[in-house]
Design a protein around this motif. Structure first.
Motif, mmCIF file in Angstrom:
data_model
loop_
_atom_site.group_PDB
_atom_site.id
_atom_site.type_symbol
_atom_site.label_atom_id
_atom_site.label_comp_id
_atom_site.label_asym_id
_atom_site.label_seq_id
_atom_site.Cartn_x
_atom_site.Cartn_y
_atom_site.Cartn_z
ATOM 1 N N GLY A 1 -10.090 -14.505 -10.037
ATOM 2 C CA GLY A 1 -10.960 -13.418 -10.458
ATOM 3 C C GLY A 1 -10.185 -12.210 -10.935
ATOM 4 N N THR A 2 -10.896 -11.362 -11.672
ATOM 5 C CA THR A 2 -10.327 -10.134 -12.200
ATOM 6 C C THR A 2 -11.400 -9.050 -12.215
ATOM 7 O OG1 THR A 2 -9.289 -9.090 -14.124
ATOM 8 C CG2 THR A 2 -10.844 -10.862 -14.579
ATOM 9 N N ASN A 3 -10.972 -7.810 -12.211
ATOM 10 C CA ASN A 3 -11.915 -6.701 -12.355
ATOM 11 C C ASN A 3 -12.279 -6.461 -13.814
ATOM 12 O OD1 ASN A 3 -12.116 -6.159 -9.597
ATOM 13 N ND2 ASN A 3 -10.265 -4.910 -9.635
ATOM 14 N N ALA A 4 -11.592 -7.127 -14.738
ATOM 15 C CA ALA A 4 -11.884 -6.984 -16.166
ATOM 16 C C ALA A 4 -13.217 -7.657 -16.495
ATOM 17 C CB ALA A 4 -10.771 -7.599 -17.000
ATOM 18 N N PRO A 5 -13.964 -7.086 -17.432
ATOM 19 C CA PRO A 5 -15.223 -7.714 -17.828
ATOM 20 C C PRO A 5 -14.986 -9.002 -18.618
ATOM 21 C CG PRO A 5 -14.795 -5.786 -19.193
ATOM 22 C CD PRO A 5 -13.729 -5.819 -18.129
ATOM 23 N N ALA A 6 -15.986 -9.852 -18.663
ATOM 24 C CA ALA A 6 -15.880 -11.144 -19.357
ATOM 25 C C ALA A 6 -15.466 -10.977 -20.814
ATOM 26 C CB ALA A 6 -17.197 -11.908 -19.252
ATOM 27 N N SER A 7 -15.919 -9.912 -21.459
ATOM 28 C CA SER A 7 -15.576 -9.712 -22.876
ATOM 29 C C SER A 7 -14.068 -9.539 -23.066
ATOM 30 C CB SER A 7 -16.329 -8.509 -23.449
ATOM 31 O OG SER A 7 -15.982 -7.323 -22.750
ATOM 32 N N GLU A 8 -13.398 -8.899 -22.123
ATOM 33 C CA GLU A 8 -11.949 -8.707 -22.226
ATOM 34 C C GLU A 8 -11.201 -10.010 -21.928
ATOM 35 O OE1 GLU A 8 -10.910 -6.184 -23.650
ATOM 36 O OE2 GLU A 8 -12.302 -4.566 -23.218
ATOM 37 N N VAL A 9 -11.704 -10.784 -20.960
ATOM 38 C CA VAL A 9 -11.107 -12.092 -20.677
ATOM 39 C C VAL A 9 -11.267 -12.979 -21.902
ATOM 40 C CG1 VAL A 9 -11.160 -14.137 -19.198
ATOM 41 C CG2 VAL A 9 -11.539 -11.874 -18.197
ATOM 42 N N GLY B 1 -16.624 -7.365 -12.818
ATOM 43 C CA GLY B 1 -15.467 -8.229 -13.004
ATOM 44 C C GLY B 1 -15.884 -9.626 -13.457
ATOM 45 N N THR B 2 -14.917 -10.506 -13.487
ATOM 46 C CA THR B 2 -15.143 -11.866 -13.986
ATOM 47 C C THR B 2 -14.380 -12.866 -13.135
ATOM 48 O OG1 THR B 2 -15.197 -10.935 -16.227
ATOM 49 C CG2 THR B 2 -15.029 -13.336 -16.048
ATOM 50 N N ASP B 3 -15.030 -13.962 -12.798
ATOM 51 C CA ASP B 3 -14.351 -15.115 -12.207
ATOM 52 C C ASP B 3 -14.127 -16.123 -13.326
ATOM 53 O OD1 ASP B 3 -14.260 -14.165 -9.577
ATOM 54 O OD2 ASP B 3 -16.295 -14.854 -9.180
ATOM 55 N N VAL B 4 -12.938 -16.702 -13.366
ATOM 56 C CA VAL B 4 -12.595 -17.664 -14.405
ATOM 57 C C VAL B 4 -12.181 -18.963 -13.736
ATOM 58 C CG1 VAL B 4 -11.142 -18.147 -16.407
ATOM 59 C CG2 VAL B 4 -11.763 -15.772 -15.857
ATOM 60 N N THR B 5 -12.800 -20.055 -14.162
ATOM 61 C CA THR B 5 -12.452 -21.381 -13.661
ATOM 62 C C THR B 5 -11.843 -22.186 -14.794
ATOM 63 O OG1 THR B 5 -14.241 -21.322 -12.034
ATOM 64 C CG2 THR B 5 -13.321 -23.491 -12.568
ATOM 65 N N HIS B 6 -10.626 -22.672 -14.568
ATOM 66 C CA HIS B 6 -9.933 -23.527 -15.541
ATOM 67 C C HIS B 6 -10.034 -24.953 -15.009
ATOM 68 C CE1 HIS B 6 -6.052 -24.140 -18.127
ATOM 69 N NE2 HIS B 6 -7.050 -24.872 -18.534
ATOM 70 N N THR B 7 -10.690 -25.808 -15.771
ATOM 71 C CA THR B 7 -10.944 -27.184 -15.356
ATOM 72 C C THR B 7 -10.197 -28.148 -16.260
ATOM 73 O OG1 THR B 7 -13.170 -26.534 -14.664
ATOM 74 C CG2 THR B 7 -12.773 -28.891 -14.916
ATOM 75 N N LEU B 8 -9.672 -29.208 -15.674
ATOM 76 C CA LEU B 8 -9.101 -30.326 -16.418
ATOM 77 C C LEU B 8 -9.908 -31.564 -16.059
ATOM 78 C CD1 LEU B 8 -7.014 -32.037 -18.012
ATOM 79 C CD2 LEU B 8 -5.618 -32.052 -15.918
ATOM 80 N N GLU B 9 -10.435 -32.234 -17.085
ATOM 81 C CA GLU B 9 -11.122 -33.511 -16.896
ATOM 82 C C GLU B 9 -10.326 -34.584 -17.631
ATOM 83 O OE1 GLU B 9 -14.964 -32.901 -18.613
ATOM 84 O OE2 GLU B 9 -15.625 -31.589 -17.003
#
Length: 145
Positions: free
Chosen positions: A9-17, A96-104
């Motif tokens: 997670g980050t305190n940055a908004p989704a638009s910045e991520v 803020g924004t939580d980011v999930t990086h997934t590999l399938e």
């Protein structure tokens, strides 16, 4: 199918991520550990890109999912397997924004190969995510998004 994911997670908004993620996949490295990306057309579903992971051979991927500020995914053919890399951005109520990086990993033998191959591929997810979030936070602090 075999899958793994890493969330931070980050305190940055989704638009910045999203801006940092778009820049990375358009060819702008975010830090010293960034893989190299070369986009062959617009940042859009169906566009191919050359991906060169650190210390490895280049491979061709295709953008398969794109939803501004929410989801980016690309898919790479690897023999009889397909590797889908997905970033899912979830806006938090605190801004803020939580980011999930997934590999399938999918295809013939994915269940057998995935437990060995998957962790090797996903081993850099924490470092790559740290660079992504640091870039997003830098953009948020300077208003560069």
């Amino acid at each position: 199918m075999w899958t793994t994911e890493y969330t931070a997670g980050t305190n940055a908004p989704a638009s910045e991520v999203w801006s940092a993620l778009r820049d990375l996949h358009s060819g702008t490295p975010l830090g010293p550990s960034s893989d190299s990306f070369e986009l062959h057309g617009p940042f859009a579903v169906g566009t191919t890109l050359t991906v060169t992971p650190q210390g490895q051979e280049a491979m061709t991927s295709e953008i398969v999912e794109l939803e501004t500020d929410r989801v980016y995914a690309d898919r790479t053919a690897f023999g009889e397997l397909t590797l889908t890399f997905r970033h899912t951005l979830t806006a938090r109520t605190d801004g803020g924004t939580d980011v999930t990086h997934t590999l399938e990993i999918d295809g013939a033998g994915a269940d057998a190969v995935g437990p060995e191959l998957g962790p090797q591929i996903a081993g850099d997810f924490p470092v790559a995510m740290a660079e992504l979030l640091a870039a997003a936070e830098g953009r948020a602090a300077t208003g560069r998004g």
